[in-house]
Motif scaffolding. Structure first.
Motif, PDB file in Angstrom:
ATOM      1  N   SER A  33    -115.147  -3.705 -15.150  1.00  0.00           N
ATOM      2  CA  SER A  33    -114.364  -2.527 -14.758  1.00  0.00           C
ATOM      3  C   SER A  33    -113.002  -2.955 -14.221  1.00  0.00           C
ATOM      4  O   SER A  33    -112.816  -3.098 -12.999  1.00  0.00           O
ATOM      5  CB  SER A  33    -115.123  -1.718 -13.692  1.00  0.00           C
ATOM      6  OG  SER A  33    -116.402  -1.349 -14.145  1.00  0.00           O
ATOM      7  N   PRO A  34    -112.025  -3.166 -15.101  1.00  0.00           N
ATOM      8  CA  PRO A  34    -110.695  -3.620 -14.655  1.00  0.00           C
ATOM      9  C   PRO A  34    -110.048  -2.696 -13.635  1.00  0.00           C
ATOM     10  O   PRO A  34    -109.289  -3.155 -12.783  1.00  0.00           O
ATOM     11  CB  PRO A  34    -109.884  -3.646 -15.957  1.00  0.00           C
ATOM     12  CG  PRO A  34    -110.904  -3.799 -17.038  1.00  0.00           C
ATOM     13  CD  PRO A  34    -112.108  -3.039 -16.561  1.00  0.00           C
ATOM     14  N   LYS A  48    -111.402  -7.236 -20.029  1.00  0.00           N
ATOM     15  CA  LYS A  48    -112.529  -6.322 -19.899  1.00  0.00           C
ATOM     16  C   LYS A  48    -113.635  -6.719 -20.864  1.00  0.00           C
ATOM     17  O   LYS A  48    -113.401  -6.901 -22.059  1.00  0.00           O
ATOM     18  CB  LYS A  48    -112.088  -4.884 -20.188  1.00  0.00           C
ATOM     19  CG  LYS A  48    -113.229  -3.876 -20.055  1.00  0.00           C
ATOM     20  CD  LYS A  48    -112.751  -2.458 -20.327  1.00  0.00           C
ATOM     21  CE  LYS A  48    -113.902  -1.455 -20.185  1.00  0.00           C
ATOM     22  NZ  LYS A  48    -113.453  -0.063 -20.438  1.00  0.00           N
TER      23      LYS A  48
END
Length: 209
Positions: A33-34, A48
């Motif tokens: 989850s960037p 990601k």
């Protein structure tokens, strides 16, 4: 060096990214989850992906000088997460000719050289009793890496906690003098030292206070 970190979003992995950037390394943080990853830096690339995805793993490894994996079992556990992730990392490194790997695991993984005290044996007993699937998956993760021809080091940590970056800790095998805890900052400190120094090549040192 160009280093990719799997498990970069929290804990030791996050500390590795931060400390390595301060040291001047070029980092790739592999995260699911960037949008939740708050670190920014000109020498940081956020990738990601999911560690169960062999294609994403291989893409992240391409062009790197070394790999760090601080992946750990999730809650609730994902079946075979650790074993599959290790297989994907090893395959990706072999595909792209990257040799150096430092991976982390718990102190519950025993070695013949260990001389654990009672509390250490108790912790391993309880882990195998209460979280047998997790313990077996972690053991398979180690086995996969050991069976590879890579320049690997598997670092064993006790209970990790938030704490100071002291740069002072014990390195060796589990003994009666070993502590049952270590700060995440010092855990990351050793990972980066060993990545470069290679003093524990193809061995499983235990690091604690």
């Amino acid at each position: 060096m160009k280093i990719v970190v799997f498990g970069a979003s929290r804990g030791v992995g996050l500390q590795v990214v931060k400390q390595a950037l301060e040291m001047g390394h070029s980092m790739t943080a592999f995260v699911r989850s960037p949008e939740k990853f708050s670190v920014t830096h000109t020498n940081l690339t956020i990738f990601k992906g999911d560690s169960m995805d062999a294609v994403a793993i291989a893409e992240a490894i391409a062009g790197q000088d070394a790999v760090v994996s601080t992946l750990a079992p999730t809650r609730p556990p994902v079946p075979n997460l650790m074993e599959t992730s290790a297989k994907n990392i090893v395959a990706g490194m072999q595909k792209h000719g990257v040799r150096r790997l430092v991976s982390t695991t718990g102190a519950g993984v025993r070695q013949p050289e260990d001389e654990p005290k009672f509390v250490d044996r108790l912790i391993v007993f309880l882990l195998n009793l209460l979280a047998k699937d997790v313990a077996l998956d972690s053991a398979e993760n180690v086995r996969v890496i050991q069976a590879s021809d890579l320049d690997w080091t598997i670092v064993r940590f006790p209970r990790l906690m938030d704490g100071e970056h002291t740069r002072t800790y014990r390195v060796g095998y589990v003994s009666k003098e070993s502590s049952t805890q270590l700060s995440r900052a010092d855990a990351a400190d050793f990972v980066l030292r060993e990545l470069v120094e290679k003093k524990w090549l193809r061995r499983l040192p235990s690091v604690s206070y």
